[in-house]
Design a protein around this motif. Sequence first.
Motif, PDB file in Angstrom:
ATOM      1  N   GLU A  71       0.844  -1.183   0.000  1.00  0.00           N
ATOM      2  CA  GLU A  71       0.000   0.000   0.000  1.00  0.00           C
ATOM      3  C   GLU A  71       0.887   1.245   0.000  1.00  0.00           C
ATOM      4  O   GLU A  71       2.065   1.166  -0.355  1.00  0.00           O
ATOM      5  CB  GLU A  71      -0.954  -0.047   1.190  1.00  0.00           C
ATOM      6  N   GLU A  72       0.319   2.396   0.405  1.00  0.00           N
ATOM      7  CA  GLU A  72       1.063   3.653   0.299  1.00  0.00           C
ATOM      8  C   GLU A  72       2.420   3.605   1.016  1.00  0.00           C
ATOM      9  O   GLU A  72       3.448   3.979   0.441  1.00  0.00           O
ATOM     10  CB  GLU A  72       0.228   4.811   0.876  1.00  0.00           C
ATOM     11  N   VAL A  75       4.915   1.359  -0.788  1.00  0.00           N
ATOM     12  CA  VAL A  75       5.403   1.949  -2.038  1.00  0.00           C
ATOM     13  C   VAL A  75       6.496   2.974  -1.751  1.00  0.00           C
ATOM     14  O   VAL A  75       7.541   3.002  -2.415  1.00  0.00           O
ATOM     15  CB  VAL A  75       4.249   2.604  -2.826  1.00  0.00           C
ATOM     16  N   ILE A  76       6.268   3.808  -0.734  1.00  0.00           N
ATOM     17  CA  ILE A  76       7.279   4.811  -0.368  1.00  0.00           C
ATOM     18  C   ILE A  76       8.555   4.128   0.105  1.00  0.00           C
ATOM     19  O   ILE A  76       9.667   4.549  -0.243  1.00  0.00           O
ATOM     20  CB  ILE A  76       6.726   5.758   0.723  1.00  0.00           C
ATOM     21  N   VAL A 114       6.485  10.146  -6.160  1.00  0.00           N
ATOM     22  CA  VAL A 114       5.975   9.163  -5.199  1.00  0.00           C
ATOM     23  C   VAL A 114       5.101   9.831  -4.130  1.00  0.00           C
ATOM     24  O   VAL A 114       3.882   9.604  -4.070  1.00  0.00           O
ATOM     25  CB  VAL A 114       7.129   8.386  -4.529  1.00  0.00           C
ATOM     26  N   ILE A 118       0.968  10.009  -4.382  1.00  0.00           N
ATOM     27  CA  ILE A 118       0.313   9.058  -3.478  1.00  0.00           C
ATOM     28  C   ILE A 118      -0.610   9.792  -2.509  1.00  0.00           C
ATOM     29  O   ILE A 118      -1.711   9.324  -2.200  1.00  0.00           O
ATOM     30  CB  ILE A 118       1.373   8.234  -2.708  1.00  0.00           C
ATOM     31  N   GLY A 122      -4.490   9.110  -2.322  1.00  0.00           N
ATOM     32  CA  GLY A 122      -5.030   8.693  -1.027  1.00  0.00           C
ATOM     33  C   GLY A 122      -6.181   9.570  -0.568  1.00  0.00           C
ATOM     34  O   GLY A 122      -7.204   9.071  -0.085  1.00  0.00           O
ATOM     35  N   THR A 166      -9.269   8.130  -9.717  1.00  0.00           N
ATOM     36  CA  THR A 166      -7.899   7.689  -9.461  1.00  0.00           C
ATOM     37  C   THR A 166      -6.951   8.228 -10.530  1.00  0.00           C
ATOM     38  O   THR A 166      -5.878   8.752 -10.229  1.00  0.00           O
ATOM     39  CB  THR A 166      -7.823   6.150  -9.443  1.00  0.00           C
ATOM     40  N   LEU A 170      -4.089  11.056  -9.854  1.00  0.00           N
ATOM     41  CA  LEU A 170      -2.707  10.657 -10.125  1.00  0.00           C
ATOM     42  C   LEU A 170      -2.034  11.658 -11.060  1.00  0.00           C
ATOM     43  O   LEU A 170      -0.893  12.079 -10.829  1.00  0.00           O
ATOM     44  CB  LEU A 170      -2.668   9.261 -10.746  1.00  0.00           C
ATOM     45  N   HIS A 205       3.492   3.943  -9.937  1.00  0.00           N
ATOM     46  CA  HIS A 205       2.061   3.951  -9.661  1.00  0.00           C
ATOM     47  C   HIS A 205       1.335   2.757 -10.254  1.00  0.00           C
ATOM     48  O   HIS A 205       0.145   2.835 -10.580  1.00  0.00           O
ATOM     49  CB  HIS A 205       1.460   5.264 -10.162  1.00  0.00           C
ATOM     50  N   ASP A 207       0.527   0.378  -8.528  1.00  0.00           N
ATOM     51  CA  ASP A 207      -0.466   0.044  -7.509  1.00  0.00           C
ATOM     52  C   ASP A 207      -1.820   0.667  -7.822  1.00  0.00           C
ATOM     53  O   ASP A 207      -2.867   0.103  -7.499  1.00  0.00           O
ATOM     54  CB  ASP A 207       0.014   0.479  -6.122  1.00  0.00           C
ATOM     55  N   ASP A 208      -1.818   1.834  -8.454  1.00  0.00           N
ATOM     56  CA  ASP A 208      -3.071   2.468  -8.829  1.00  0.00           C
ATOM     57  C   ASP A 208      -3.745   1.708  -9.968  1.00  0.00           C
ATOM     58  O   ASP A 208      -4.975   1.648 -10.050  1.00  0.00           O
ATOM     59  CB  ASP A 208      -2.834   3.928  -9.230  1.00  0.00           C
TER      60      ASP A 208
END
Length: 247
Positions: A71-72, A75-76, A114, A118, A122, A166, A170, A205, A207-208
């Motif tokens: 998750e966020e 990813v970071i 990033v 994010i 979020g 989303t 983004l 991204h 994940d998005d």
Amino acid sequence: MSVNPVTQFNTNSGVSNNNLKRKVLTTAALGSAAAFGVIAHKQGFKISNLNKTPVKDWAIFKIKDKTLKIEEGEVIGLAGGSVAGGLAGGALFDDKSNFKAKLQEALSQMLGNVAVPIFCVGQTSKFYKKHEEDILKHVPTIKGENKGFVKYANRAMKAVPPVALTAASLGVGIVAGNKVSNFINEKVSGKKIEREIRGTDFAPHVDDLCLAITLMAPGTPVGEVIAKTIPFFLTVPGYQTGIAQLD
């Protein structure tokens, strides 16, 4: 009146040494892998004695039962490991005069590509979840005798608002992040910074994309499979950092 020169640091035409690129890619991948190992360990996956663990049970491949959550925060963390690895590789294997450009690119990657995007995604996700029922009331539904088609068509229609939100958030996040990181780099260096948005800026991204696929096809393993590619895509920020040079 004097005008500060424009600093244009890039990761495309400035590097002709393929050996440097290979070494930086290796150090970026190692940095991302180290961060991945820490994340997997914290989530209860065994990272020691991998030679004794079936490949199907490795955290990167497991898509059933206990799966790795990315998750966020993850990813970071993965991006941070990648950027640190790429920065180290660039410092070791490239000319020292280019290190300042690599620091600037590291800031652009972590903040512009990033953290800010994010954050935007979020906050948009929270907004959507809070107002989901009201938003979906305005989504038209399809009726017909073909129940299978109607079911999937209506599911796709309901996925349009969150997917669109989303994508929009983004895009806004990447543009805003690029401007913020350019501004900070300008203040630090005392020179005008012109770093344009590149296609590779979207690599962190994935994940998005997983979120969008999950919304469009809930209950399928497709999103889980794609999620496992995130650590690989997150080597890109580190690679871009390590090969950055001043024009």
